[in-house]
Design a protein around this motif. Structure first.
Motif, short mmCIF file in Angstrom:
data_model
loop_
_atom_site.label_atom_id
_atom_site.label_comp_id
_atom_site.label_asym_id
_atom_site.label_seq_id
_atom_site.Cartn_x
_atom_site.Cartn_y
_atom_site.Cartn_z
N CYS A 162 46.76 14.33 -43.69
CA CYS A 162 46.55 12.89 -43.93
C CYS A 162 47.87 12.17 -44.15
CB CYS A 162 45.63 12.69 -45.13
SG CYS A 162 43.93 13.21 -44.86
N LEU A 163 48.78 12.79 -44.89
CA LEU A 163 50.08 12.18 -45.13
C LEU A 163 50.88 12.04 -43.84
CD1 LEU A 163 52.29 11.11 -47.01
CD2 LEU A 163 53.00 13.48 -47.40
N LEU A 164 50.89 13.09 -43.01
CA LEU A 164 51.63 13.03 -41.75
C LEU A 164 51.02 12.01 -40.79
CD1 LEU A 164 52.25 16.86 -41.22
CD2 LEU A 164 53.92 15.13 -41.91
N VAL A 165 49.70 11.92 -40.76
CA VAL A 165 49.04 10.92 -39.91
C VAL A 165 49.37 9.51 -40.40
CG1 VAL A 165 46.80 9.98 -39.21
CG2 VAL A 165 47.18 12.45 -39.18
N PHE A 166 49.38 9.32 -41.71
CA PHE A 166 49.72 8.02 -42.28
C PHE A 166 51.16 7.63 -41.93
CE2 PHE A 166 51.68 5.68 -45.79
CZ PHE A 166 50.92 4.52 -45.77
N VAL A 167 52.09 8.57 -42.04
CA VAL A 167 53.49 8.29 -41.71
C VAL A 167 53.64 7.97 -40.22
CG1 VAL A 167 55.80 9.29 -41.59
CG2 VAL A 167 54.40 9.64 -43.61
N ALA A 168 52.97 8.75 -39.36
CA ALA A 168 53.03 8.47 -37.93
C ALA A 168 52.43 7.11 -37.60
CB ALA A 168 52.29 9.57 -37.16
N PHE A 169 51.32 6.77 -38.24
CA PHE A 169 50.70 5.46 -38.04
C PHE A 169 51.65 4.34 -38.46
CE2 PHE A 169 48.24 1.86 -39.64
CZ PHE A 169 47.36 1.62 -38.60
N ALA A 170 52.31 4.51 -39.60
CA ALA A 170 53.25 3.49 -40.07
C ALA A 170 54.43 3.34 -39.11
CB ALA A 170 53.75 3.85 -41.46
N GLY A 171 54.88 4.45 -38.51
CA GLY A 171 55.98 4.36 -37.57
C GLY A 171 55.59 3.68 -36.27
N MET A 179 57.91 18.28 -47.20
CA MET A 179 56.99 19.04 -48.03
C MET A 179 55.63 19.17 -47.35
SD MET A 179 56.04 18.36 -52.03
CE MET A 179 55.40 16.72 -51.64
N ALA A 180 55.14 18.09 -46.74
CA ALA A 180 53.85 18.13 -46.05
C ALA A 180 53.89 19.10 -44.87
CB ALA A 180 53.46 16.74 -45.58
N LEU A 181 54.97 19.10 -44.12
CA LEU A 181 55.10 20.02 -42.98
C LEU A 181 55.15 21.47 -43.46
CD1 LEU A 181 57.66 18.03 -40.82
CD2 LEU A 181 55.32 18.55 -40.19
N ASN A 182 55.86 21.73 -44.54
CA ASN A 182 55.94 23.10 -45.05
C ASN A 182 54.59 23.58 -45.58
OD1 ASN A 182 58.66 23.32 -44.45
ND2 ASN A 182 59.33 22.65 -46.47
N ARG A 191 42.49 22.11 -49.43
CA ARG A 191 42.76 20.74 -49.83
C ARG A 191 44.21 20.33 -49.56
NH1 ARG A 191 39.63 20.17 -55.68
NH2 ARG A 191 37.51 20.56 -54.90
N MET A 192 45.13 21.25 -49.82
CA MET A 192 46.53 20.92 -49.60
C MET A 192 46.82 20.71 -48.12
SD MET A 192 49.38 20.18 -50.84
CE MET A 192 49.03 20.55 -52.56
N ALA A 193 46.19 21.51 -47.25
CA ALA A 193 46.38 21.32 -45.81
C ALA A 193 45.85 19.97 -45.36
CB ALA A 193 45.69 22.45 -45.04
N MET A 194 44.68 19.59 -45.82
CA MET A 194 44.11 18.30 -45.43
C MET A 194 44.93 17.15 -45.99
SD MET A 194 41.81 19.29 -43.49
CE MET A 194 41.27 17.62 -43.08
N PHE A 249 47.26 26.66 -54.31
CA PHE A 249 46.75 25.38 -53.85
C PHE A 249 45.37 25.52 -53.21
CE2 PHE A 249 51.41 24.82 -53.51
CZ PHE A 249 51.52 23.93 -54.56
N GLY A 250 44.45 26.11 -53.88
CA GLY A 250 43.08 26.12 -53.42
C GLY A 250 42.69 27.30 -52.57
N PHE A 251 43.60 28.27 -52.35
CA PHE A 251 43.24 29.41 -51.53
C PHE A 251 42.19 30.28 -52.22
CE2 PHE A 251 45.78 28.28 -48.31
CZ PHE A 251 47.15 28.38 -48.47
#
Length: 294
Positions: free
Chosen positions: A18-27, A256-259, A11-14, A283-285
């Motif tokens: 999603c957060l990184l895709v959202f940030v890239a989309f906003a940029g 944090m998302a990248l890490n 779940r944490m990976a997904m 985190f769900g492992f």
């Protein structure tokens, strides 16, 4: 495909993806999403609070903080992406050459890497940018110089491991050329590890870019950039402390998302991931391990 199946159960990976895709989309769509020009000043409305006109308020020159935050994604992420691409390209090429051909070539490259790694990365970056001056190109050059030797060493160690596999040895004795072996056998084997290393290291690059801009050695004004926004907000951190929240939280969330994503990739690629996470994981492992066993 196997790695992706493992990530989908994390779940944490997904959430990080999603957060990184959202940030890239906003940029990418910043010109559409931004309510104002990021360099447009409204001096009579400086330090204005959040409103429908200025969703995150204005800075000391009356510029829209929301617009600068969105356009800052382009600057920060673009510099980080270019830096990682150049660093990985140099590391992959030199690492493949050193690990495959060995001998004098390997010794020469490793001694050069020893020299480069003897300098602290942060000190080298500050020295290069201090000598060459601020600017996007100099920031990228400084970060590449600081990290290429580390990538070369890591990739070389992976190549040495995979070069002794039976399939690679069979292709070699069958008359396969060196370029064929590197392109068809070794490069695909190390691609996953390179992606993992790059993901873990991308957060470090973003922090360096932001730190240089915060110190006045990075992107020049009025270009919107998260570190530059922090530099401008520090002068009013007592009277208007909320001005540091937007760029600070943006840097925190992306790094944090990248890490987290890099850690999840490392777990998914590890042949001993189930043993490592036995008895409770992060985190769900544990849930992922249970689902795999059932």
């Amino acid at each position: 495909m196997v790695i992706w199946n493992q990530l989908k159960q994390d779940r944490m990976a997904m959430l990080s993806i999603c957060l990184l895709v959202f940030v890239a989309f906003a940029g990418v769509f910043a010109p559409v999403l931004a309510p104002h020009d990021p360099t447009e000043t409204h001096i009579l409305q400086k330090y204005a609070g959040a409103s429908l006109t200025f969703p995150l308020g204005t800075d000391h020159l009356g510029r829209c903080v929301m617009s600068r935050l969105l356009y800052g994604i382009r600057t920060t992420m673009l510099v980080a992406l270019l830096t990682m691409c150049l660093t990985m390209l140099i590391g992959i090429v030199l690492g493949l050459i050193a690990g495959f051909f060995k001998g004098k070539v390997d010794n020469a490259l490793m001694r050069l890497c020893d020299v480069m790694l003897s300098f602290p990365a942060e000190v080298m970056i500050l020295a290069v940018v201090g000598i060459l001056g601020p600017g996007l190109f100099n920031i990228i050059l400084a970060n590449v110089l600081a990290k290429w030797a580390w990538y070369t060493r890591m990739i070389r160690s992976s190549v040495l491991q995979y070069a002794n596999e039976p399939s690679v040895q069979f292709a070699k004795v069958s008359g396969g050329s060196s370029f064929y072996l590197l392109r068809k056998h070794l490069l695909p084997r190390i691609s996953g590890e390179v992606a993992m290393l790059a993901t873990l290291d991308a957060g470090w690059v973003i922090l360096n870019i932001s730190a240089l801009s915060f110190l006045g050695l990075g992107v020049s004004a009025p270009t919107p950039e998260w570190g530059m926004m922090l530099n401008e907000a520090k002068n009013v951190m007592v009277t208007h402390p909320t001005h540091m929240l937007a760029p600070g939280l943006a840097i925190l969330c992306v790094v944090m998302a990248l890490n987290f994503l890099g850690d999840s990739l490392q777990q998914a690629m590890s042949p001993y991931r189930h043993d490592i996470n036995k008895g409770g994981g992060r985190f769900g492992f544990r849930r992922r391990q249970k689902s795999i066993r059932t």
